[in-house]
Scaffold this motif. Structure first.
Motif, PDB file in Angstrom:
ATOM      1  N   ASN A  55       1.014  -0.605   6.158  1.00  6.99           N
ATOM      2  CA  ASN A  55       1.151  -1.304   4.877  1.00  6.99           C
ATOM      3  C   ASN A  55       0.540  -0.551   3.701  1.00  6.99           C
ATOM      4  N   SER A  56       0.121   0.716   3.891  1.00 11.43           N
ATOM      5  CA  SER A  56      -0.285   1.537   2.751  1.00 11.43           C
ATOM      6  C   SER A  56       0.922   2.212   2.106  1.00 11.43           C
ATOM      7  N   PHE A  57       2.107   1.978   2.629  1.00 14.35           N
ATOM      8  CA  PHE A  57       3.329   2.518   2.031  1.00 14.35           C
ATOM      9  C   PHE A  57       3.367   2.172   0.551  1.00 14.35           C
ATOM     10  N   ASN A  58       3.649   3.178  -0.299  1.00  9.54           N
ATOM     11  CA  ASN A  58       3.768   2.904  -1.727  1.00  9.54           C
ATOM     12  C   ASN A  58       4.736   3.880  -2.369  1.00  9.54           C
ATOM     13  N   ILE A  59       4.934   3.770  -3.659  1.00  8.94           N
ATOM     14  CA  ILE A  59       6.006   4.519  -4.317  1.00  8.94           C
ATOM     15  C   ILE A  59       5.705   6.000  -4.473  1.00  8.94           C
ATOM     16  N   SER A  60       4.442   6.404  -4.323  1.00 13.09           N
ATOM     17  CA  SER A  60       4.131   7.824  -4.520  1.00 13.09           C
ATOM     18  C   SER A  60       3.722   8.515  -3.224  1.00 13.09           C
ATOM     19  N   MET A  61       2.700   8.039  -2.539  1.00 14.05           N
ATOM     20  CA  MET A  61       2.237   8.595  -1.263  1.00 14.05           C
ATOM     21  C   MET A  61       2.052  10.115  -1.352  1.00 14.05           C
ATOM     22  N   ASP A  62       1.285  10.548  -2.330  1.00  8.99           N
ATOM     23  CA  ASP A  62       0.988  11.966  -2.510  1.00  8.99           C
ATOM     24  C   ASP A  62       0.360  12.507  -1.230  1.00  8.99           C
ATOM     25  N   PRO A  63       0.993  13.506  -0.596  1.00 10.89           N
ATOM     26  CA  PRO A  63       0.462  13.993   0.686  1.00 10.89           C
ATOM     27  C   PRO A  63      -0.942  14.575   0.583  1.00 10.89           C
ATOM     28  N   ALA A  64      -1.366  14.966  -0.627  1.00  5.45           N
ATOM     29  CA  ALA A  64      -2.699  15.531  -0.789  1.00  5.45           C
ATOM     30  C   ALA A  64      -3.782  14.459  -0.730  1.00  5.45           C
ATOM     31  N   THR A  65      -3.415  13.219  -1.028  1.00  5.14           N
ATOM     32  CA  THR A  65      -4.433  12.166  -1.109  1.00  5.14           C
ATOM     33  C   THR A  65      -4.134  10.954  -0.236  1.00  5.14           C
ATOM     34  N   HIS A  66      -2.882  10.803   0.170  1.00  9.70           N
ATOM     35  CA  HIS A  66      -2.518   9.578   0.909  1.00  9.70           C
ATOM     36  C   HIS A  66      -2.752   9.774   2.402  1.00  9.70           C
ATOM     37  N   ASP A  67      -3.587   8.948   2.979  1.00  9.12           N
ATOM     38  CA  ASP A  67      -3.928   9.017   4.400  1.00  9.12           C
ATOM     39  C   ASP A  67      -3.600   7.674   5.044  1.00  9.12           C
ATOM     40  N   PRO A  68      -2.383   7.525   5.593  1.00  5.29           N
ATOM     41  CA  PRO A  68      -1.972   6.208   6.116  1.00  5.29           C
ATOM     42  C   PRO A  68      -2.940   5.576   7.104  1.00  5.29           C
ATOM     43  N   PRO A  69      -3.509   6.317   8.077  1.00  2.00           N
ATOM     44  CA  PRO A  69      -4.426   5.648   9.012  1.00  2.00           C
ATOM     45  C   PRO A  69      -5.658   5.067   8.330  1.00  2.00           C
TER      46      PRO A  69
END
Length: 342
Positions: free
Chosen positions: A55-69
């Motif tokens: 549920n951390s899915f969002n419109i940007s999910m920048d791979p440098a900062t977005h850590d789903p776990p």
């Protein structure tokens, strides 16, 4: 992603329950016009997707900062440790009067008996050979000859019983790239098989495809031998979606011009089917699951995998970030303009 995500190739046969592979349900997290892979940061992207997973899915999910776990508090998939996101286009029924309605999705029981899905899809990780992303298919393609039937296909299911297996291995036999259009098809199974060969260097690429490649194998066979440009074997990822078309079988409401009444949310047919994937497994649990021969959607203590009950993963949902009506009869597909109820 653990870069050592390697293992021996495992052959998926019709008797899939005999193979050691993960096969599990993911319920609908949200249906909306966002796509952080192709259109990062954009609300109301060109077409509608149905998204499952963390549920951390969002419109940007920048791979440098977005850590789903780390950023997800729940997942709509069976395993607690899988906070990945998986998404596909949505199938619609196009009526003779020009209105559209989203085709409902159900689980696909297969070798396990019933898999419980509240919308969503089933995911396979078939053993073969942080921030890993990839895309399968082309959302603007209209030419079935440009699609390998061994990678993206549709199957006519002549019953609404998802536990009654129909046909052979996925993407074989009479399966077609195009969406079947027959009143005998009470459900349509869509299969999307991702590349299982990686260049060993890049976790993504500008088009989200060139860092991975298909091997010499066809269908859900583990991927086959990899090309020298992409020598690293990955687990083969496969999506299965069951579209319940049984309530749209009255040909009197099908388009008068004889065109296929079933289209994806791009207002295109089967050749434009596609799937997106953003890796989000906790730690090395996916690597462990492959190494320890974890199977289907069961607890696997050796790898630290914990299967949730259906009520738990069904309860993991997210409000639309691009709010609009997507259910019921619509005057037109949400393509650029906001969806309007019929």
């Amino acid at each position: 992603m653990q870069l050592a995500l390697l293992g021996a190739v495992a052959l998926l046969t019709q008797n899939a329950a005999a193979q050691n592979m993960l096969r599990f349900a993911c319920s609908q997290l949200v249906v909306e016009r966002t796509d952080p892979l192709v259109n990062p940061g954009m609300k109301y992207t060109p077409h509608l997707h149905q998204i499952v997973g963390g549920n951390s899915f969002n419109i940007s999910m920048d791979p440098a900062t977005h850590d789903p776990p780390a950023m997800s508090s729940c997942t709509s998939c069976s395993f607690v440790e899988d906070l990945s996101n998986y998404w596909t286009a949505v199938m619609f029924f196009k009526a003779r009067n020009g209105t559209y309605k989203r085709v409902p999705q159900v689980g696909n029981g297969g070798p396990q008996g019933s898999l419980i899905n509240k919308g969503g899809l089933d995911v396979y990780y078939i053993p073969s050979g942080k921030g890993f992303r990839m895309l399968a298919g082309n959302a603007v393609n209209t030419d079935a000859s440009k699609v390998s039937k061994g990678n993206i296909c549709h199957r006519c299911w002549q019953s609404t019983d998802d536990n009654q297996f129909t046909g052979g291995a996925p993407c074989s036999g009479s399966d077609t790239v195009d969406i079947p259009m027959s009143t005998s098809c009470k459900m349509i199974r869509q299969t999307i098989i991702f590349p299982a060969c990686w260049d060993g260097k890049n976790l993504d690429s500008p088009n989200h495809q060139t860092h991975v490649a298909y091997g010499q194998g066809s269908g859900a066979t583990g991927g086959g031998a990899c090309p020298s440009t992409h020598p690293v074997k990955l687990p083969q990822i496969m999506y299965e979606l069951m579209w319940n078309t049984s309530t749209f079988m009255d040909k009197n409401i099908w388009p008068a011009d004889g065109s296929n009444p079933f289209v994806y949310s791009m207002n295109l047919g089967g050749p434009a089917a596609h799937g997106d994937y953003v890796f989000g497994w906790k730690g090395d649990t996916l690597q462990q699951a492959m190494d320890k021969n974890c199977n289907l959607n069961k607890d696997c203590p050796a790898a630290g995998l914990h299967a949730q009950s259906a009520d738990k993963y069904n309860a993991c949902t997210k409000a639309q970030q691009a709010p609009e009506e997507v259910d019921g009869w619509l005057k037109a597909l949400p393509l650029g303009e906001m969806a309007i109820k019929a």
